[in-house]
Design an enzyme around this catalytic site. Structure first.
Site, PDB file in Angstrom:
ATOM      1  N   HIS A  92       0.832  -1.210   0.000  1.00  0.00           N
ATOM      2  CA  HIS A  92       0.000   0.000   0.000  1.00  0.00           C
ATOM      3  C   HIS A  92       0.865   1.258   0.000  1.00  0.00           C
ATOM      4  CE1 HIS A  92      -3.305   2.695   0.962  1.00  0.00           C
ATOM      5  NE2 HIS A  92      -2.569   3.186   1.939  1.00  0.00           N
ATOM      6  N   ASP A 238      12.656 -19.703 -28.226  1.00  0.00           N
ATOM      7  CA  ASP A 238      12.798 -18.486 -29.022  1.00  0.00           C
ATOM      8  C   ASP A 238      13.992 -18.639 -29.957  1.00  0.00           C
ATOM      9  OD1 ASP A 238      15.306 -17.494 -27.877  1.00  0.00           O
ATOM     10  OD2 ASP A 238      14.159 -16.988 -26.079  1.00  0.00           O
TER      11      ASP A 238
END
Length: 311
Positions: A92, A238
């Site tokens: 927070h 990849d």
């Protein structure tokens, strides 16, 4: 003394001794089994489990051990609660200023001229990167501390992989790349969809980030080889620059960066693959990376299957 009486007396002594040994073994083994069960349940996340009541009436070393075990678990449970509260407060306190910064940026964009837009866009990107980093640090901390546990349920893994690939391909098109699903065997796994989805997404996004322009990322889900037993594997390949062989085992460490083209200039926090490894380990699996012979990196995630997994 007649032989029959001697045999009868021997049998009586044997039965009495056997009964005494049985009761003694049960008296000793019962608390040991109770302690083992308590340790097992505690290790599985049942932090409020206590065993003191099962030793009522005993005044021996086992009752003292049980009381010590309960004190230990109470302290650990308290520490975990405090850590959860701290993480919530930290999240927070760190994200609130970023939220206000985002509002201020939007106002600045509307009130400033064209000359300031480029700088404001850069501030916005850095704020988003910082917000992402905070989220990944908190996620990794929760997993490593045991706060984030794998709440398992039957999971259709192929369906989950298909959605990940579809979303990733849409994102990759913007940079001239593509993500395709080469193989997807239908099977069920016992696991947390949130953790596993995050784990696979991190690997796929990592492949998109480091793949060259107009390249293709290939994803596959299949049963593992016969030597791996009842398991599955997810591969993400990849065609980028790969990773030096001596550094392959290090890319799953938090904040680790290799010495070649996979540098900070490409973006990212260096936590994605670390979160992947922690999430996979929580499911009893493993993850490793290797270089492809044709160039690029292939990351393989191995996971155990449910006994009733569909072929």
């Amino acid at each position: 003394m007649q032989p029959e009486r001697m045999v009868l007396r021997g049998l009586v002594i044997l039965l009495v001794s056997a009964g005494f040994c049985y009761l003694l073994a049960k008296y000793i083994s019962t608390p040991i089994l109770a302690l083992r069960e308590a340790a097992q349940r505690f290790s599985e996340g049942e932090l409020n489990y206590r065993i003191g009541g099962r030793f009522a009436g005993r005044k021996d070393e086992f009752s003292e051990l049980a009381a010590t075990f309960d004190k230990m678990t109470e302290k650990i449970e308290l520490l975990m609660k405090l850590q959860r509260q701290l993480l919530g407060d930290v999240s927070h306190e760190l994200r609130s200023p970023l939220a206000r910064l985002g509002v201020a940026l939007e106002l600045a964009r509307k009130q400033s001229g064209e000359a300031a837009q480029k700088s404001l866009e850069r501030i916005g990107r850095e704020a988003e990167a910082l917000n992402s980093l905070i989220g990944e640090v908190l996620t990794l901390t929760k997993i490593e501390s045991g706060i984030e546990t794998a709440q398992t349920a039957p999971l259709d893994l192929c369906r989950m992989i298909q959605k990940i690939v579809s979303d990733a391909d849409f994102e990759a098109r913007g940079s001239g790349k593509s993500v395709s699903l080469k193989e997807c065997e239908s099977m069920t796994i016992e696991g947390s969809e949130d953790l596993l989805k995050h784990a696979v997404e991190n690997v796929v996004r990592n492949a998109i980030k480091y793949g060259p322009q107009n390249s293709a990322i290939e994803v596959a889900l299949r049963k593992a080889g016969s030597d791996a037993g009842n398991a599955l594997e997810i591969t993400v390949a990849d065609s980028g620059s790969g990773v030096p062989e001596k550094e392959l085992s290090n890319i799953f460490d938090p904040f680790y960066r290799v010495s070649n083209a996979r540098e900070r200039s490409s973006g990212g926090s260096g936590l994605g693959l670390a979160i992947t490894r922690r999430s996979v380990l929580l499911h009893g699996g493993s993850v490793y990376a290797s270089n492809r012979e044709t160039g690029g990196l292939i990351v393989t995630i191995n996971l155990p299957l449910r006994p009733d997994a569909r072929p």
